[in-house]
Design an enzyme around this catalytic site. Structure first.
Site, PDB file in Angstrom:
ATOM      1  N   ARG A   1      24.764  15.652 -24.466  1.00 19.69           N
ATOM      2  CA  ARG A   1      26.458  14.694 -24.238  1.00 19.69           C
ATOM      3  C   ARG A   1      26.613  16.074 -25.549  1.00 19.69           C
ATOM      4  NH1 ARG A   1      22.560  11.140 -25.792  1.00 19.69           N
ATOM      5  NH2 ARG A   1      22.339  10.065 -27.647  1.00 19.69           N
ATOM      6  N   TYR A   2      25.349  16.342 -26.300  1.00 19.58           N
ATOM      7  CA  TYR A   2      25.968  17.248 -27.559  1.00 19.58           C
ATOM      8  C   TYR A   2      27.160  18.473 -27.077  1.00 19.58           C
ATOM      9  CZ  TYR A   2      24.531  13.185 -29.918  1.00 19.58           C
ATOM     10  OH  TYR A   2      23.937  11.813 -30.397  1.00 19.58           O
ATOM     11  N   PRO A   3      25.837  19.650 -26.890  1.00 18.59           N
ATOM     12  CA  PRO A   3      25.870  21.030 -26.280  1.00 18.59           C
ATOM     13  C   PRO A   3      27.386  21.160 -25.673  1.00 18.59           C
ATOM     14  CG  PRO A   3      23.480  20.575 -25.933  1.00 18.59           C
ATOM     15  CD  PRO A   3      24.444  18.657 -25.888  1.00 18.59           C
TER      16      PRO A   3
ATOM     17  N   ALA B   1      20.650  17.038 -26.774  1.00 20.02           N
ATOM     18  CA  ALA B   1      20.504  15.110 -25.526  1.00 20.02           C
ATOM     19  C   ALA B   1      21.857  16.131 -25.066  1.00 20.02           C
ATOM     20  CB  ALA B   1      21.117  13.934 -25.874  1.00 20.02           C
TER      21      ALA B   1
END
Length: 331
Positions: A120-122, A118
């Protein structure tokens, strides 16, 4: 309405409206969605991502959602499409031969069917390769965005034929593009030769350099055909090494994935294979390990995997791009 499209000339205004609307939709998808512009090698979503990232450029890693939210102001067609395109342009993913984003985290892999994490992570950050789109920024033409808010470039002033280096793939209404990617150095050498001589000969042909690696089964006639017409078929095999009774797959052919190959082997009736598993790891350079029942059958098994197109694929080139606002197949 029938005068506009020439598709329908009957009495039904409703059907005529549908016909005209479909033509408009087809033109929109072909020219403004699925095909790259020959000048900068970019589809609109890619161009909008790059421009918005460059406009808000920071010299530190930022969450993927930051880049997506900026791009959505110009490309309001859903965050999933923007995030998917953004991930492909990163070095962590590997789809582009010359990536313009450095990435941290799960951004997918060119050899895998697994999706990126998602947004919002990487984290990502523009790298210096993006400068090749903006070295002639004084020629950058900005227009009011027809779909989003603010202004956007009609095209980015790329300094070399990026359309050849990174390749492209896209499906539009009744047409599609599938462009092989070429080695950066080979493209630059070819460009210099074109500038000096004013033309190119078929003897100047260069071979594709696919991001997944693999081994190209050389076919000069098909390569020359692609160079001249944009269309042709190339056979690509996995790059392997044999260790004892194991076939170690280090690179997969373009169009194949690790998961797909493993699934195909498990679903096959190849009695000489005792095990197959994904061998991707932190300290491993291999992708797949195929264990045969004995050393004697390893080479025979490898040839069978090629014959069945499990460790082999055919890349059907169709270099369809937008030139002067129209879709054209080019060599």
């Amino acid at each position: 309405m029938s005068e506009k499209t020439g598709i329908y000339s009957g009495p039904s205004e409703g059907f005529g409206s549908i016909a005209d609307g479909y033509v408009d939709y087809g033109i929109e998808v072909i020219a403004r969605r699925a095909l790259p512009d020959v000048r900068d090698g970019l589809k609109p979503v890619q161009r909008r991502i790059i421009y918005s990232a460059w406009e808000h450029r920071q010299n530190f890693y930022q969450k993927g959602v930051t880049f997506v939210s900026n791009a959505l102001k110009l490309h309001p067609h859903g965050d999933n499409s923007v995030w998917g395109s953004l991930a492909l342009m990163s070095d962590e993913n590997g789809t582009w031969n010359v990536p313009i984003f450095d990435g941290k985290g799960n951004l997918g892999k060119v050899y895998s069917s697994a999706k990126p994490a998602a947004m919002r992570y990487p984290k990502l950050m523009l790298n210096s390769n993006v400068d090749d789109f903006f070295k002639d920024k004084e020629t950058l033409e900005l227009v009011t965005s027809e779909e989003g808010d603010g202004v956007e470039p009609t095209v980015l002033p790329a300094t070399y034929p990026i359309v050849l280096v990174n390749g492209a793939e896209g499906i539009a209404v009744s047409v599609g593009t599938k462009m092989p990617s070429f080695n950066f150095g080979d493209v630059i050498d070819l460009t210099i030769k074109r500038i000096k001589n004013g033309k190119l000969e078929l003897s100047d042909m260069i071979v594709p350099d696919f991001p997944t690696g693999g081994i190209l089964v050389c076919n000069n006639a098909e390569i020359a055909k692609i160079m001249a017409t944009g269309k042709g078929k190339l056979k690509v095999r996995a790059k392997v090494e044999i260790v004892g009774k194991k076939i170690i797959v280090n690179e997969v052919p373009i169009g194949k994935t690790v998961e797909g190959i493993i699934r195909a082997i498990k679903n096959s009736d190849m009695a000489n294979i005792s095990d197959v598993y994904e061998s991707i790891g932190k300290d491993s350079t291999s992708l797949i390990t195929i264990t045969c029942k004995s050393k004697k059958v390893v080479e025979e098994t490898l040839m069978e995997l090629y014959r069945r197109n499990i460790l082999q694929n055919v890349f059907a080139s169709s270099i369809l791009v937008i030139e002067d606002g129209e879709p054209k197949i080019l060599g």
